[in-house]
Design a protein around this motif. Structure first.
Motif, PDB file in Angstrom:
ATOM      1  N   ASP A 202       0.842  -1.181   0.000  1.00 43.83           N
ATOM      2  CA  ASP A 202       0.000   0.000   0.000  1.00 43.83           C
ATOM      3  C   ASP A 202       0.887   1.244   0.000  1.00 43.83           C
ATOM      4  O   ASP A 202       1.845   1.328   0.791  1.00 43.83           O
ATOM      5  CB  ASP A 202      -0.889  -0.001   1.248  1.00 43.83           C
ATOM      6  CG  ASP A 202      -1.721   1.266   1.342  1.00 43.83           C
ATOM      7  OD1 ASP A 202      -2.655   1.408   0.546  1.00 43.83           O
ATOM      8  OD2 ASP A 202      -1.410   2.106   2.217  1.00 43.83           O
ATOM      9  N   PRO A 203       0.620   2.229  -0.865  1.00 39.69           N
ATOM     10  CA  PRO A 203       1.468   3.424  -0.943  1.00 39.69           C
ATOM     11  C   PRO A 203       1.631   4.147   0.394  1.00 39.69           C
ATOM     12  O   PRO A 203       2.729   4.596   0.729  1.00 39.69           O
ATOM     13  CB  PRO A 203       0.749   4.301  -1.968  1.00 39.69           C
ATOM     14  CG  PRO A 203       0.060   3.328  -2.866  1.00 39.69           C
ATOM     15  CD  PRO A 203      -0.397   2.226  -1.947  1.00 39.69           C
ATOM     16  N   VAL A 204       0.563   4.256   1.163  1.00 41.26           N
ATOM     17  CA  VAL A 204       0.652   4.941   2.455  1.00 41.26           C
ATOM     18  C   VAL A 204       1.565   4.171   3.393  1.00 41.26           C
ATOM     19  O   VAL A 204       2.391   4.752   4.116  1.00 41.26           O
ATOM     20  CB  VAL A 204      -0.749   5.108   3.078  1.00 41.26           C
ATOM     21  CG1 VAL A 204      -0.640   5.680   4.491  1.00 41.26           C
ATOM     22  CG2 VAL A 204      -1.615   6.012   2.205  1.00 41.26           C
ATOM     23  N   ARG A 205       1.451   2.866   3.375  1.00 39.33           N
ATOM     24  CA  ARG A 205       2.291   2.025   4.222  1.00 39.33           C
ATOM     25  C   ARG A 205       3.755   2.164   3.834  1.00 39.33           C
ATOM     26  O   ARG A 205       4.630   2.260   4.701  1.00 39.33           O
ATOM     27  CB  ARG A 205       1.855   0.567   4.106  1.00 39.33           C
ATOM     28  CG  ARG A 205       2.719  -0.414   4.899  1.00 39.33           C
ATOM     29  CD  ARG A 205       2.722  -0.087   6.376  1.00 39.33           C
ATOM     30  NE  ARG A 205       3.513  -1.039   7.144  1.00 39.33           N
ATOM     31  CZ  ARG A 205       4.058  -0.777   8.328  1.00 39.33           C
ATOM     32  NH1 ARG A 205       3.883   0.419   8.891  1.00 39.33           N
ATOM     33  NH2 ARG A 205       4.753  -1.691   8.946  1.00 39.33           N
ATOM     34  N   LEU A 206       4.047   2.218   2.531  1.00 38.12           N
ATOM     35  CA  LEU A 206       5.432   2.374   2.089  1.00 38.12           C
ATOM     36  C   LEU A 206       5.987   3.716   2.545  1.00 38.12           C
ATOM     37  O   LEU A 206       7.131   3.800   3.004  1.00 38.12           O
ATOM     38  CB  LEU A 206       5.513   2.264   0.564  1.00 38.12           C
ATOM     39  CG  LEU A 206       6.917   2.429  -0.026  1.00 38.12           C
ATOM     40  CD1 LEU A 206       7.862   1.361   0.512  1.00 38.12           C
ATOM     41  CD2 LEU A 206       6.871   2.385  -1.551  1.00 38.12           C
ATOM     42  N   ARG A 207       5.193   4.775   2.439  1.00 39.40           N
ATOM     43  CA  ARG A 207       5.654   6.078   2.900  1.00 39.40           C
ATOM     44  C   ARG A 207       5.997   6.043   4.386  1.00 39.40           C
ATOM     45  O   ARG A 207       7.001   6.629   4.815  1.00 39.40           O
ATOM     46  CB  ARG A 207       4.586   7.141   2.638  1.00 39.40           C
ATOM     47  CG  ARG A 207       4.320   7.422   1.179  1.00 39.40           C
ATOM     48  CD  ARG A 207       3.217   8.459   1.014  1.00 39.40           C
ATOM     49  NE  ARG A 207       2.766   8.583  -0.367  1.00 39.40           N
ATOM     50  CZ  ARG A 207       1.838   9.408  -0.784  1.00 39.40           C
ATOM     51  NH1 ARG A 207       1.247  10.229   0.094  1.00 39.40           N
ATOM     52  NH2 ARG A 207       1.483   9.461  -2.057  1.00 39.40           N
ATOM     53  N   GLU A 208       5.170   5.381   5.158  1.00 41.01           N
ATOM     54  CA  GLU A 208       5.422   5.277   6.599  1.00 41.01           C
ATOM     55  C   GLU A 208       6.712   4.520   6.878  1.00 41.01           C
ATOM     56  O   GLU A 208       7.504   4.901   7.756  1.00 41.01           O
ATOM     57  CB  GLU A 208       4.242   4.587   7.283  1.00 41.01           C
ATOM     58  CG  GLU A 208       2.960   5.404   7.284  1.00 41.01           C
ATOM     59  CD  GLU A 208       1.766   4.616   7.801  1.00 41.01           C
ATOM     60  OE1 GLU A 208       1.885   3.375   7.928  1.00 41.01           O
ATOM     61  OE2 GLU A 208       0.714   5.238   8.065  1.00 41.01           O
ATOM     62  N   GLN A 209       6.943   3.441   6.131  1.00 40.83           N
ATOM     63  CA  GLN A 209       8.158   2.659   6.314  1.00 40.83           C
ATOM     64  C   GLN A 209       9.398   3.470   5.975  1.00 40.83           C
ATOM     65  O   GLN A 209      10.394   3.446   6.707  1.00 40.83           O
ATOM     66  CB  GLN A 209       8.097   1.400   5.446  1.00 40.83           C
ATOM     67  CG  GLN A 209       7.055   0.385   5.885  1.00 40.83           C
ATOM     68  CD  GLN A 209       6.893  -0.756   4.891  1.00 40.83           C
ATOM     69  OE1 GLN A 209       7.336  -0.665   3.745  1.00 40.83           O
ATOM     70  NE2 GLN A 209       6.251  -1.843   5.322  1.00 40.83           N
ATOM     71  N   VAL A 210       9.327   4.201   4.871  1.00 39.53           N
ATOM     72  CA  VAL A 210      10.467   5.021   4.471  1.00 39.53           C
ATOM     73  C   VAL A 210      10.699   6.139   5.479  1.00 39.53           C
ATOM     74  O   VAL A 210      11.831   6.405   5.895  1.00 39.53           O
ATOM     75  CB  VAL A 210      10.244   5.605   3.064  1.00 39.53           C
ATOM     76  CG1 VAL A 210      11.342   6.608   2.721  1.00 39.53           C
ATOM     77  CG2 VAL A 210      10.203   4.490   2.023  1.00 39.53           C
ATOM     78  N   ALA A 211       9.630   6.794   5.916  1.00 36.88           N
ATOM     79  CA  ALA A 211       9.751   7.906   6.860  1.00 36.88           C
ATOM     80  C   ALA A 211      10.425   7.485   8.161  1.00 36.88           C
ATOM     81  O   ALA A 211      11.155   8.264   8.775  1.00 36.88           O
ATOM     82  CB  ALA A 211       8.372   8.497   7.145  1.00 36.88           C
TER      83      ALA A 211
END
Length: 252
Positions: A202-211
């Motif tokens: 999920d794009p939101v999940r990936l952003r959270e992981q990267v952040a």
């Protein structure tokens, strides 16, 4: 900060994401902007946004893989606004895969758009910048230039862009032209959302992981990159050339 009142800029890949934010920021700073995309209809949203804010712009369809189209786009910009001061090479695509599974076509397409596209647009722009005795070229590289699994083509192209930037800065300095690159980290765009989906995430999940791995504890936004490009296009960067500026939220 602001740009000179008669500044004219070309931004490739300006239909969305970093390119759109950059075109809008340069227009806000006072530049007339050529919003360039492969298909002219895809410039509509950016053009509308700029004009709604009182800016001057024109939407131009141009495939940076085609030398004739590139030269026509640059010439049309000069015909429309009278000059060319800033070129932002932002057009890009991804064709991600592990190296042993990557096709020749996927390799060639990414290299051609990112590296050869920058070469074509810079070469066309220089016909006007050299005559003026001034100009700014800003190339978009990436932190992937350091190497990134599944992106051998993209990483190679973005590393080459840095070499091109450094070399052009040396060659073009005597003509009053600066050449710099910006290397974004993870930026929340439609392109990175597409990458997440290809990875089955999920794009939101990936952003959270990267952040969670970024010292500033957030991913970047297109406006973060647009601000740095605007700086490089402005008077405060007059003695800055041949550099690649990493905009990635801190060392990781």
């Amino acid at each position: 900060m602001g740009l000179a009142a008669d500044t004219v800029a070309v931004v490739t890949g300006a239909g969305r994401g970093i390119g759109a934010a950059t075109a809008e920021r340069l227009a806000l700073e006072g530049a007339a902007v050529a919003v360039v995309e492969r298909i002219e209809a895809d410039t509509a949203a950016t053009v509308s946004s700029i004009r709604a804010a009182g800016g001057r712009c024109v939407g131009i369809g141009c495939d940076v893989e085609d030398t004739g189209q590139v030269e026509a786009a640059i010439d049309r910009t000069v015909e429309e606004f009278g000059r060319l001061d800033v070129l932002v090479n932002n057009a890009g695509v991804t064709r991600d895969n592990l190296f042993f599974m990557m096709s020749d076509e996927d390799w060639d397409t990414v290299i051609d758009v990112h590296l050869h596209g920058a070469l074509r647009t810079a070469r066309a722009a220089l016909r006007h910048m050299v005559r003026q005795g001034s100009g700014r070229i800003v190339n978009l590289s990436s932190v992937a230039a350091r190497g990134n699994p599944g992106q051998a083509n993209y990483a190679t192209a973005k590393a080459a862009v840095q070499g091109l930037t450094r070399t052009l800065a040396v060659e073009l300095g005597p003509y009053g032209i600066t050449v710099n690159a910006v290397a974004p980290g993870f930026i929340a765009t439609a392109m990175t959302d597409d990458t997440a989906r290809r990875l089955g995430t999920d794009p939101v999940r990936l952003r959270e992981q990267v952040a969670s791995r970024v010292p500033l504890r957030r991913v970047g936004s297109p406006s973060d990159i647009a601000g740095v490009v605007a700086f490089l296009a402005g008077a405060d960067a007059a003695y800055l050339t041949g550099q690649t500026i990493y905009v990635d939220g801190g060392p990781q």
